[in-house]
Design a protein around this motif. Structure first.
Motif, mmCIF file in Angstrom:
data_model
loop_
_atom_site.group_PDB
_atom_site.id
_atom_site.type_symbol
_atom_site.label_atom_id
_atom_site.label_comp_id
_atom_site.label_asym_id
_atom_site.label_seq_id
_atom_site.Cartn_x
_atom_site.Cartn_y
_atom_site.Cartn_z
ATOM 1 N N MET A 151 -16.595 -28.337 18.071
ATOM 2 C CA MET A 151 -16.348 -26.936 18.363
ATOM 3 C C MET A 151 -15.415 -26.813 19.562
ATOM 4 S SD MET A 151 -18.248 -25.704 15.984
ATOM 5 C CE MET A 151 -18.247 -23.952 16.353
ATOM 6 N N SER A 152 -14.418 -25.936 19.448
ATOM 7 C CA SER A 152 -13.452 -25.773 20.531
ATOM 8 C C SER A 152 -12.900 -24.359 20.537
ATOM 9 C CB SER A 152 -12.294 -26.765 20.367
ATOM 10 O OG SER A 152 -11.260 -26.492 21.295
ATOM 11 N N GLU A 153 -12.567 -23.867 21.743
ATOM 12 C CA GLU A 153 -11.926 -22.561 21.907
ATOM 13 C C GLU A 153 -10.454 -22.716 22.286
ATOM 14 O OE1 GLU A 153 -15.141 -19.381 23.437
ATOM 15 O OE2 GLU A 153 -14.991 -21.125 24.757
ATOM 16 N N ARG A 154 -9.843 -23.814 21.915
ATOM 17 C CA ARG A 154 -8.488 -24.110 22.379
ATOM 18 C C ARG A 154 -7.442 -23.117 21.888
ATOM 19 N NH1 ARG A 154 -8.032 -29.936 19.821
ATOM 20 N NH2 ARG A 154 -9.960 -29.928 21.026
ATOM 21 N N ASP A 155 -7.703 -22.422 20.757
ATOM 22 C CA ASP A 155 -6.731 -21.417 20.295
ATOM 23 C C ASP A 155 -7.150 -20.007 20.706
ATOM 24 O OD1 ASP A 155 -8.764 -20.686 18.561
ATOM 25 O OD2 ASP A 155 -7.516 -20.722 16.760
ATOM 26 N N GLY A 156 -8.148 -19.908 21.598
ATOM 27 C CA GLY A 156 -8.589 -18.612 22.086
ATOM 28 C C GLY A 156 -9.852 -18.106 21.431
#
Length: 747
Positions: free
Chosen positions: A361-366
């Motif tokens: 899980m990642s929020e790297r693109d917002g």
């Protein structure tokens, strides 16, 4: 968030000049602080208490269904009204629901075994028996077994292996029969014959801890932590229950002080070998994230102290070798915060079967989305995308490329958790869940079926058995809300307002008294929490603890408003980053802006009489409101307030370390603003609070005294962060009486 000499148990009142206000237009003045409430006021307090405890009026199964490993079958508790209910075996493939015995038979057998009549049993602790030929449950302090066939209930001894499955101190291996036991500061591992193969004892501030899901799938290996707290700050807790005070100390990592150190160890049952795994470098928070499906890797997560770096490592249990897999970094903000520490780590990574890699899980693109990595840690592709967050990977299909997630992809309700199917190849999501609100999914071991447990603000909780291919939904349980609703229809009114920036939409709810009269003008209470790791606005039928408290306060004659201001989770990364490095500077302006917008179309909201109340983070922000918006908030009651100097994991992810961001800590400090107080203020703190320490309130009281500001103080001897038992009701009543006295009632 984790005073001058006073007689214990007494409320100190330094408030002077409180106005005499009328309650419900009554001609008599309210009782002064500390006086016994009159009959009319006491009746209102009793009604408020009933609203706070409304959950007790819901007739529902409180036990999540339990899937059997084989046959796509599950066992669940089915209520059949006030006095009914029994255990039922459901066959997902056919939709057949077969009671293990009738409700009457169950009650008769339990009554015989307990030696007293059992008329309406309610269950909380339930597990499958180790051989999965029955279930184990606890009632009236006793443990019972019930087979999947035969309909016979038996009383189990506390030492029975099946009974131990209900104990949070015992961890039974999924295969092989070994048992791990958590003991005071230590642990032991027993083999299938009951012989002790490993035992370790703890030392002062150097304990052993068994994590969740510690066993490898084949039962060969167990992971345990050794927690070193010897360098951690110690908070004194005083026991005032006798004239001879007793002082104990509790480890508590305040902002900027040393963190605990955790070392992972792997236990091999067959040999009794215990292997220490060398820790990663630097000050980190460490979590065991489970095993891969084959049991060849133990997954670990490591969050740097400033929360700007999150690493995934895996440990090969036989050799004890650690391998670094991947790293998530956010140097300009933070990767994650306290929400991660209180359970978010369990949703961060999913090991794919067959050594195919990991879902991350990642929020790297917002926005929070799912990414695929291969076994070496190389990114393969982004699997979900869009202007919405994915909250959790529910599972992947055993064969094929189906991916199942909970996400908030509905534009009208960004906080709702809905169920979707995606693909390991990427692409659009397909919604599977029916109905709005919050859904919790429990997939079957085969991955072909799932239980959808959900409710919304208007729909009491349902449990439905569903195939991933769609088709008929089999209803398992339905909440009976008739008693709940008998108190009156006081469902919250949804609010959608703009933040103080004039752009960002904020969601909230508004509660009215059940005898609301639109021709009157009501004082307004801002019920606030605003901690950056959670949300409090309800999206389910029952709601949150904050919303239940708000609904109770409304029955005293207030309009109560809950908002989730900027800085909270569950939406875009930019939404949560709105207060990064400056906690305490955006939340109160958002609340003030929201209340003004709500009142602009609701003439019955009296913004000349606005109060603010909250506990923990809400206590911090209550003080914040009274000190940064003193002309708007006329009264505030801060329960167990925290401060930015308190526990590191609560503050540092959102502010960075004090040595790096001293200006952020200074700007959010309430003590420095004590001279700005204008309205009526009261503080409450329990003397045994080790979440937000008593020193916060002591230092705030000292600052107010030095500034010559009058306030009230309630000290609750022996109480923890949230008062318990009779003290809980006493505290809630005190909050209500304070606002009745300082704001008055509807006019």
């Amino acid at each position: 968030m984790r005073f001058p000499f006073v007689p214990l148990g007494l409320m100190l009142t330094a408030l002077t000049g409180a106005p005499v206000l009328a309650l419900d237009d009554a001609p008599l003045p309210l009782a002064p602080s500390g006086a016994t409430p009159d009959a009319q006021t006491q009746a209102k307090l009793d009604l408020a208490d009933r609203f706070v405890r409304r959950a007790e009026l819901l007739r529902d199964s409180l036990v999540p269904p339990r899937w059997l490993r084989e046959g796509d079958r599950l066992v669940f508790w089915s209520r059949e009204g006030k006095d009914g209910g029994t255990w039922v075996l459901a066959h997902a493939k056919t939709g057949e629901l077969k009671p293990l015995l009738s409700g009457e038979q169950l009650r008769q057998q339990l009554s015989t075994l307990l030696g007293k009549p059992i008329t309406a049993p309610r269950f909380f602790d339930v597990a499958l028996a180790p051989d999965e030929q029955g279930i184990v449950f606890r009632l009236e302090g006793k443990t019972f077994g019930l087979g999947l066939s035969g309909g016979h209930v038996t009383l189990l001894s506390p030492e029975d292996r099946a009974a131990l499955t209900l104990s949070p101190q015992h961890f039974l291996a999924p295969k092989g029969g070994a048992l791990a036991v958590q003991r005071q500061g230590g642990f032991a591992v027993l083999n299938a014959e009951g012989a002790t193969v490993v035992e370790r004892t703890g030392e002062a501030n150097l304990d052993w801890r068994i994590p969740e899901r510690p066993w490898s799938p084949d039962g060969r290996f167990l992971v345990v932590w050794r927690d070193d707290l010897r360098a951690v700050h110690q908070v004194p807790v005083v026991d005032y229950s006798s004239a001879l005070e007793k002082v104990t100390t509790v480890p508590y990592t305040k902002s900027g002080t040393p963190l605990p150190r955790a070392e992972l160890h792997v236990v091999e049952v067959a040999t009794g070998r215990v292997t220490r795994i060398p820790p990663v470098e630097g000050e980190t928070y460490d979590w065991f994230a489970g095993w891969n499906p084959e049991g060849t890797e133990a997954l670990c997560l490591h969050l740097s102290r400033d929360a700007k770096r999150l690493d995934l490592t895996v440990v090969e249990p036989a050799s004890g070798q650690r391998r670094h897999v991947l790293r998530e970094e956010r140097p300009e903000t933070f990767v994650t915060g306290l929400d991660f520490a209180v359970g978010g780590w369990a949703k961060q990574v999913t090991a794919l079967p067959g050594g195919r890699g990991y879902l991350w899980m990642s929020e790297r693109d917002g926005w929070r989305h799912v990414y695929a990595y291969d076994r070496s840690g190389k990114r393969v592709r982004q699997l979900t995308r869009g202007a919405f967050p994915v909250h959790e990977v529910v599972g992947v299909a055993p064969t094929g490329d189906a991916l199942y997630v909970l996400a908030s992809a509905g534009s009208g309700a960004p906080y709702e958790h809905l169920f979707y199917r995606g693909s390991l190849k990427g692409g659009a999501l397909k919604r599977l869940s029916q109905g709005s609100g919050m859904h919790r999914i429990t997939p079957s071991p085969s991955g072909q079926y799932y239980v959808d447990t959900w409710s919304s603000r208007t729909q009491p909780r349902l449990r439905e058995l569903v195939s991933v291919e769609g088709g008929k939904r089999v209803r398992l349980t339905t909440s009976d809300a008739s008693e709940f609703e008998s108190l009156g229809d006081t469902r919250p009114e949804a609010l959608l307002v703009k933040a103080a920036d004039g752009v960002t939409p904020l969601h909230g709810v508004l509660y009215k008294p059940r005898d609301f009269d639109a021709s009157k003008r009501y004082p307004v209470l801002a019920a606030i929490y605003a901690g950056p790791f959670t949300t409090v606005v309800p999206w389910t039928f029952l709601g949150t603890s904050d919303s239940l408290t708000a609904s109770g306060l409304a029955q005293l004659g207030f309009i109560v408003v809950l908002l989730d201001p900027r800085g909270g989770p569950g939406r875009s990364k930019s939404f949560q980053d709105a207060n990064y490095g400056r906690v305490g500077q955006t939340e109160i302006p958002d609340y003030v802006a929201g209340l003004k917008q709500a009142a602009s179309t609701r003439p019955w909201m009296d913004l000349e009489r606005v109060g603010i109340h909250g506990g923990s983070w809400g206590g911090y922000f209550t003080l914040r409101g009274m000190l940064t918006a003193p002309d708007f908030f006329k009264a505030g009651y801060a329960g167990a307030p925290g401060a930015l100097e308190e526990e590191a994991i609560i503050n540092e992810p959102y502010l960075n370390l004090p040595s790096v961001n001293p200006q952020g800590y200074a700007a959010g400090d309430n003590l420095a603003l004590a001279d700005r107080l204008k309205g009526h203020l009261k503080l409450m703190h329990g003397t045994s609070d080790v979440n937000a320490t008593l020193s916060v309130t002591m230092r705030m009281a000292d600052a107010l005294i030095r500034a010559g500001k009058r306030f009230e103080l309630l000290i609750m001897p022996g109480q923890p962060h949230s008062p318990r038992g009779a003290a809980s009701r006493y505290y809630r009543d005190d909050v209500g009486l304070f606002f009745l006295r300082t704001l008055g009632g509807p006019r």
